[in-house]
Design an enzyme around this catalytic site. Structure first.
Site, PDB file in Angstrom:
ATOM      1  CE  LYS A 166       0.859   1.200   4.464  1.00 40.92           C
ATOM      2  NZ  LYS A 166       1.653   2.349   4.845  1.00 40.92           N
ATOM      3  CB  VAL A 195      11.842  -5.998   4.586  1.00 40.32           C
ATOM      4  CG1 VAL A 195      11.733  -6.296   6.071  1.00 40.32           C
ATOM      5  CG2 VAL A 195      11.658  -7.274   3.762  1.00 40.32           C
ATOM      6  CG  ASP A 242      -0.719  -0.002   8.300  1.00 39.99           C
ATOM      7  OD1 ASP A 242      -1.495   0.835   8.808  1.00 39.99           O
ATOM      8  OD2 ASP A 242       0.450   0.260   7.962  1.00 39.99           O
ATOM      9  CB  ALA A 291       0.930  -7.499   2.431  1.00 38.48           C
ATOM     10  N   GLY A 318       4.696  -6.384   5.942  1.00 35.14           N
ATOM     11  CA  GLY A 318       4.416  -7.313   7.046  1.00 35.14           C
ATOM     12  C   GLY A 318       2.915  -7.493   7.226  1.00 35.14           C
ATOM     13  CB  ALA A 355       1.360  -2.140   4.775  1.00 37.34           C
ATOM     14  N   GLY A 406       9.562  -0.894   4.818  1.00 37.98           N
ATOM     15  CA  GLY A 406       9.671   0.192   3.837  1.00 37.98           C
ATOM     16  C   GLY A 406       8.555   1.213   3.909  1.00 37.98           C
TER      17      GLY A 406
END
Ligand code: C5P
Length: 291
Positions: free
Chosen positions: A4, A90, A131, A99, A97, A95, A92
């Site tokens: 995202k 990662v 998230d 996802a 993690g 999101a 970044g």
């Protein structure tokens, strides 16, 4: 499961529980992590496509926590062999993690034959991270509360994006803390955030020029304080004709809005001069699905 970018990230006051009330417009883009869940007696995880080994493989891994939370909701101790194929950067600000957690929920729900509703999965998701519910939903949506209470937004057409990735991640809590510190130092009091009308109109009309002007991220000054090079990356994209340029979420990924797919291609070539990892993607795309 898609990554995202935040089109509006307006950060309100710090709450008693350590979170901030937000108006957070999420937009799912076509960068995908893939999670497979295979039968197993116990719960295990393996990550492919993370050469620097940045994804934790212990109990702090969000996908493992998602599988455990789902098993707990079902009142059983299930096993699964989870394999994550990473494409999303990662730590970044995209999101990744979250996802993976959303994907693990959907995949294990199917593997274990639980058949939970999207609402039930979304409740579990909200406990895992602010998230994660959006990673299930996808599309474009405004999140309020700490970002977990979602309302889909109407969007026309497709928007084309270029992302400049950084070599090392930024810690989300550290960026929020820096945001609070900067506001305090400036004597600013955080107001109550509201959805930007120009942003909502630009999305509804499918108008990239107006959307570019309406993009806003309250965390951006904090991310730049913690990673000064981001200012240069954003400037480069603007100089190369990006319609909008902003830090994605808490960063350090920078997002650039292009006029078209061709413009995105030109922009990515130019950005490679200042950043060695550049990817293009489009949005909105759907959330977590079983394929
Ligand atoms: O919910 P999640 O685990 O993704 O949040 C990570 C951190 O980001 C929180 O511990 C908090 O420091 C910060 N955060 C916040 N306000 C939010 C969401 C996240 O302060 N609405």
């Amino acid at each position: 499961m898609p990554a995202k970018v935040n089109l509006q990230l307006s950060v309100g006051p710090l709450r008693d529980d350590g979170y901030h009330d937000l108006v957070n417009v999420f937009h799912a883009v076509s960068l995908f992590d893939e999670v497979t869940a295979a039968e197993s007696d116990r719960l295990s995880i393996r990550v492919v496509g993370d050469p620097a080994g940045q994804v934790p493989l212990d109990e702090s891994n969000l996908a493992i926590r998602a599988a455990r939370a789902l098993a707990a909701r079902a009142g059983r101790s299930y096993g699964a062999e989870l394999v994550i194929r990473k494409s999303i950067p990662v730590a970044g600000g995209m999101a990744g993690g979250s996802a993976d957690a959303a994907a693990a929920l959907v995949a294990c729900d199917r593997l274990w034959g639980l058949g939970l509703s999207r609402e039930d999965l979304s409740d579990i998701a909200a406990d895992l991270g602010s998230d994660v519910p959006f990673a299930l939903l996808g599309g474009t949506a405004v999140g309020t509360g700490r970002g977990e209470m979602l309302t889909p937004l109407p969007v026309s057409g497709t928007f084309h994006w270029v992302f400049a990735l950084a070599d090392a991640g930024l810690s989300t809590p550290a960026v929020y803390r820096e945001c609070d510190r900067l506001r305090e130092a400036a004597g600013e009091r955080a107001g109550w955030p509201a959805l930007s009308e120009p942003l909502a109109h630009a999305l509804r009309d499918g108008d990239p020029k107006s959307l570019g002007r309406a993009l806003v991220n309250d965390l951006q000054p904090a991310s730049i304080m913690l990673r000064r090079s981001l200012a240069r990356t954003l400037d480069e994209g603007r100089e190369q004709g990006a319609l909008g340029a902003l830090v994605s979420g808490s960063g350090p990924t920078c997002a650039f809005l292009a006029e078209s797919a061709e413009h995105a291609l030109d922009l990515s070539v130019s950005l490679r001069r200042v950043c060695h990892q550049v990817v293009s993607a489009y949005g909105p795309v759907p959330g977590a699905v079983v394929v």
